[in-house]
Motif scaffolding. Structure first.
Motif, short mmCIF file in Angstrom:
data_model
loop_
_atom_site.label_atom_id
_atom_site.label_comp_id
_atom_site.label_asym_id
_atom_site.label_seq_id
_atom_site.Cartn_x
_atom_site.Cartn_y
_atom_site.Cartn_z
N ALA A 4 19.17 -25.91 9.27
CA ALA A 4 18.44 -26.42 10.45
C ALA A 4 18.02 -27.87 10.30
O ALA A 4 17.54 -28.48 11.26
N ASP A 5 18.21 -28.45 9.14
CA ASP A 5 17.89 -29.86 8.91
C ASP A 5 18.73 -30.72 9.85
O ASP A 5 19.96 -30.57 9.92
N PRO A 6 18.11 -31.65 10.58
CA PRO A 6 18.88 -32.48 11.52
C PRO A 6 20.01 -33.26 10.86
O PRO A 6 20.98 -33.64 11.54
N ALA A 7 19.92 -33.51 9.56
CA ALA A 7 20.98 -34.25 8.86
C ALA A 7 22.28 -33.46 8.83
O ALA A 7 23.37 -34.05 8.76
N ILE A 8 22.18 -32.12 8.89
CA ILE A 8 23.38 -31.29 8.88
C ILE A 8 23.95 -31.26 10.29
O ILE A 8 23.35 -30.72 11.21
N ARG A 9 25.13 -31.84 10.44
CA ARG A 9 25.75 -31.95 11.77
C ARG A 9 27.01 -31.11 11.91
O ARG A 9 27.52 -30.91 13.00
N ILE A 10 27.53 -30.63 10.78
CA ILE A 10 28.68 -29.72 10.78
C ILE A 10 28.39 -28.61 9.78
O ILE A 10 27.95 -28.88 8.66
N PRO A 52 50.79 -31.16 -4.32
CA PRO A 52 50.54 -32.47 -3.72
C PRO A 52 50.47 -32.42 -2.19
O PRO A 52 49.71 -33.18 -1.58
N PHE A 53 51.23 -31.53 -1.56
CA PHE A 53 51.24 -31.45 -0.10
C PHE A 53 49.87 -31.02 0.43
O PHE A 53 49.24 -30.10 -0.10
N VAL A 54 49.44 -31.68 1.49
CA VAL A 54 48.20 -31.29 2.15
C VAL A 54 48.31 -31.66 3.63
O VAL A 54 48.89 -32.68 3.98
N GLN A 55 47.77 -30.80 4.49
CA GLN A 55 47.82 -31.05 5.94
C GLN A 55 46.58 -30.47 6.60
O GLN A 55 46.09 -29.41 6.21
N TRP A 56 46.11 -31.19 7.61
CA TRP A 56 44.96 -30.72 8.39
C TRP A 56 45.12 -31.26 9.80
O TRP A 56 45.12 -32.47 10.01
N VAL A 57 45.31 -30.37 10.76
CA VAL A 57 45.38 -30.73 12.17
C VAL A 57 44.16 -30.12 12.83
O VAL A 57 43.92 -28.92 12.74
N LEU A 58 43.39 -30.94 13.53
CA LEU A 58 42.04 -30.54 13.95
C LEU A 58 41.76 -30.98 15.37
O LEU A 58 42.05 -32.12 15.75
N GLU A 59 41.21 -30.08 16.17
CA GLU A 59 40.79 -30.43 17.52
C GLU A 59 39.53 -31.30 17.45
O GLU A 59 38.60 -30.99 16.71
N ASP A 60 39.52 -32.37 18.23
CA ASP A 60 38.43 -33.33 18.16
C ASP A 60 37.29 -32.90 19.08
O ASP A 60 37.05 -33.50 20.14
N LYS A 61 36.60 -31.84 18.66
CA LYS A 61 35.51 -31.27 19.46
C LYS A 61 34.28 -31.11 18.57
O LYS A 61 34.06 -30.05 17.97
N PHE A 62 33.48 -32.17 18.46
CA PHE A 62 32.32 -32.19 17.58
C PHE A 62 31.11 -32.66 18.36
O PHE A 62 31.09 -33.77 18.89
N VAL A 63 30.09 -31.80 18.43
CA VAL A 63 28.94 -32.10 19.28
C VAL A 63 27.94 -33.04 18.63
O VAL A 63 27.06 -33.57 19.31
N ALA A 64 28.03 -33.23 17.32
CA ALA A 64 27.03 -34.06 16.63
C ALA A 64 27.69 -35.08 15.71
O ALA A 64 27.14 -35.44 14.68
#
Length: 492
Positions: A121-127, A261-273
């Motif tokens: 609940a700390d305001p610093a935590i946004r995700i 070595p392979f790494v992938q991250w595809v992410l929807e850009d939906k972040f409220v904070a």
């Protein structure tokens, strides 16, 4: 040399280390489920961003809800929450790197629910991000509904001020933020399951509705749940990995993480904070992750299941051993080319032919030494997500079923707990005893196993063509063995 912050300057020059002031990092992310994958993926991306001089306010506070997470917390705490990431490949230039993006870790069982909720609940935590495995979302795969009968959920409904479950903690923290006039956080799943953000939203709202309908409405209107496709093969860290790190690089790390070595991250850009600028370190943001997600889940995860139970039955114990067998390579190629690829929509920016070859190369990486046991684990939760959708489409299209049916037949044989060499093994699945009971007797096995709608849904049990293909391949495995079955399937 023991891995500690004070010892970083003395590390060998070839080992990468944080280029930022570790003491200036503050937590903007709380992550539930600190395991190898999180440390090799989200935490690695975050550390890479910090190395550019950005994102120091997006450090990670780990949260553990299970008793078996004490060992991870103790290992990290003993070395100032530093850890070593080791890329494994045949190439000589693979990376050994110390990360510091995780700055703390809390345990519900030790620190107490109230303390953990207060941190969330700390305001610093946004995700608040999650890697809680496929089974951690408390969803009934046969109905798509939240399973409120689970013991941890019942506990939280009866003890709302002392939650122990993931969704109890999330809802308690969001209720506290709402009550104190603090804005919401984004809840971001990093687990390997279709539409992981949508699943997380469904589970969170279902729990919230059982507690407080007004809270549920507030969450529905204010909290975002981005979908994501995540990918990196991350084997279990072994004693041999720790020993090699110590002998070859001089680093004494209680719990390093090893990965490809392979790494992938595809992410929807939906972040409220707000969010870290992960796009600067290789994350691909998109409005719709669906085509990437379906490609990865059906091709990578589905192919993993297609080879893992067959390989284990054959007596192999590592993925690369299985891929050294030409029969398995050809089987996986045909499964990907003939069964999966025709089902996939175009994926922006992806050459599917190249992607499939990359999967073959990744599976064949002997340096990674990925354990078949790891891929075999929790099969009853993986099948509905990674294999059943492919089978359903094959049934609907009146397509060839034998390759896909062999995956299920191999699992049925695997559940017997003995391989072709007579070696006995345990089944790493929370529902192992139940699943094994389904295959205990040969008479009526197909009806009992395929009839479990929570695993196979409703289409498969109704398909006589699939049942016939399953029984045909099960008989072949019993009489011809794995190699004989593959040889017959691939040459006819």
């Amino acid at each position: 040399m023991k891995l500690k912050q004070q010892n970083l300057p003395q590390l060998p020059a070839h080992i990468s280390r944080p280029a930022y002031a570790i003491n200036e990092v503050t937590a903007g992310i709380a992550h539930i489920g600190v395991g190898g994958f999180h440390r090799a993926h989200q935490a690695a991306y975050t550390d890479a961003l910090m190395n550019t001089g950005e994102g120091l306010d997006w450090g990670i506070c780990g949260v553990g809800t299970r008793a078996d997470e004490v060992a991870m917390r103790d290992a990290l705490a003993s070395q100032d929450y530093l850890y070593t990431l080791i890329e494994l490949d045949d190439r000589p230039d693979t990376e050994v790197r110390v990360l510091a993006s995780i700055r703390d870790m809390m345990l519900v069982g030790e620190d107490g629910s109230e303390t953990v909720v207060a941190r969330l609940a700390d305001p610093a935590i946004r995700i608040v991000s999650l890697t809680i495995t496929e089974g951690g979302y408390c969803m009934d795969d046969s109905t798509g509904q939240f399973n409120a009968a689970l013991p941890q959920i019942q506990h939280d409904l009866e003890n709302p001020s002392a939650p122990i479950s993931v969704f109890g903690l999330l809802c308690a923290a969001l209720a506290k933020r709402r009550g104190e006039g603090i804005g919401p956080f984004t809840i971001m799943s990093c687990d390997n399951l279709p539409h992981n953000g949508d699943v997380t939203r469904t589970a969170t709202l279902a729990f919230a509705n059982l507690v407080d309908a007004d809270l549920a409405n507030w969450i529905a209107q204010n909290v975002s749940f981005p979908n994501a496709m995540v990918d990196r093969i991350t084997p279990m860290t072994s004693a041999a990995h720790r020993k090699a790190l110590k002998q070859e690089h001089g680093v004494d790390d209680a719990w390093p993480v090893v990965c490809e070595p392979f790494v992938q991250w595809v992410l929807e850009d939906k972040f409220v904070a707000g969010r870290p600028a992960w796009e600067k370190v290789g994350v691909q943001f998109t409005d719709d992750v669906s085509p990437y997600e379906e490609m990865k889940i059906k091709l990578l995860n589905g192919s993993h299941l297609a080879l893992t139970y067959l390989g284990f039955l054959r007596g192999y114990r590592f993925v690369h051993e299985t891929m050294a067998d030409p029969l398995f390579v050809e089987y996986i190629r045909q499964y990907m080319d003939k069964d999966v690829t025709p089902q996939l929509a175009a994926v922006p920016g992806i050459d599917l032919t190249l992607y499939k070859q990359t999967l073959i190369d990744r599976f064949s990486n002997c340096a990674i030494a990925d354990q078949l046991e790891r891929v075999c684990s929790d099969g009853s939760s993986k099948f509905p997500k990674f294999t059943v959708p492919t089978i359903n489409r094959l049934i609907a299209d009146n397509a060839e079923l034998d390759r896909a049916a062999l995956v299920v037949a191999a699992w049925a044989m695997y559940l017997k707990g003995i391989d072709e060499n007579g070696t006995r093994y345990s089944i790493p699945d929370p529902r192992a005893e139940f699943c094994q009971s389904l295959v205990e007797e040969d008479e009526g096995l197909a009806e009992r196993l395929l009839g479990r709608e929570e695993i196979f849904g409703t289409h498969i049990p109704r398909s006589s063509a699939f049942r016939d293909a399953f029984e045909r391949n099960l008989l072949r495995l019993r009489t011809l063995g794995v190699s004989g079955t593959l040889d017959l399937l691939l040459t006819r």
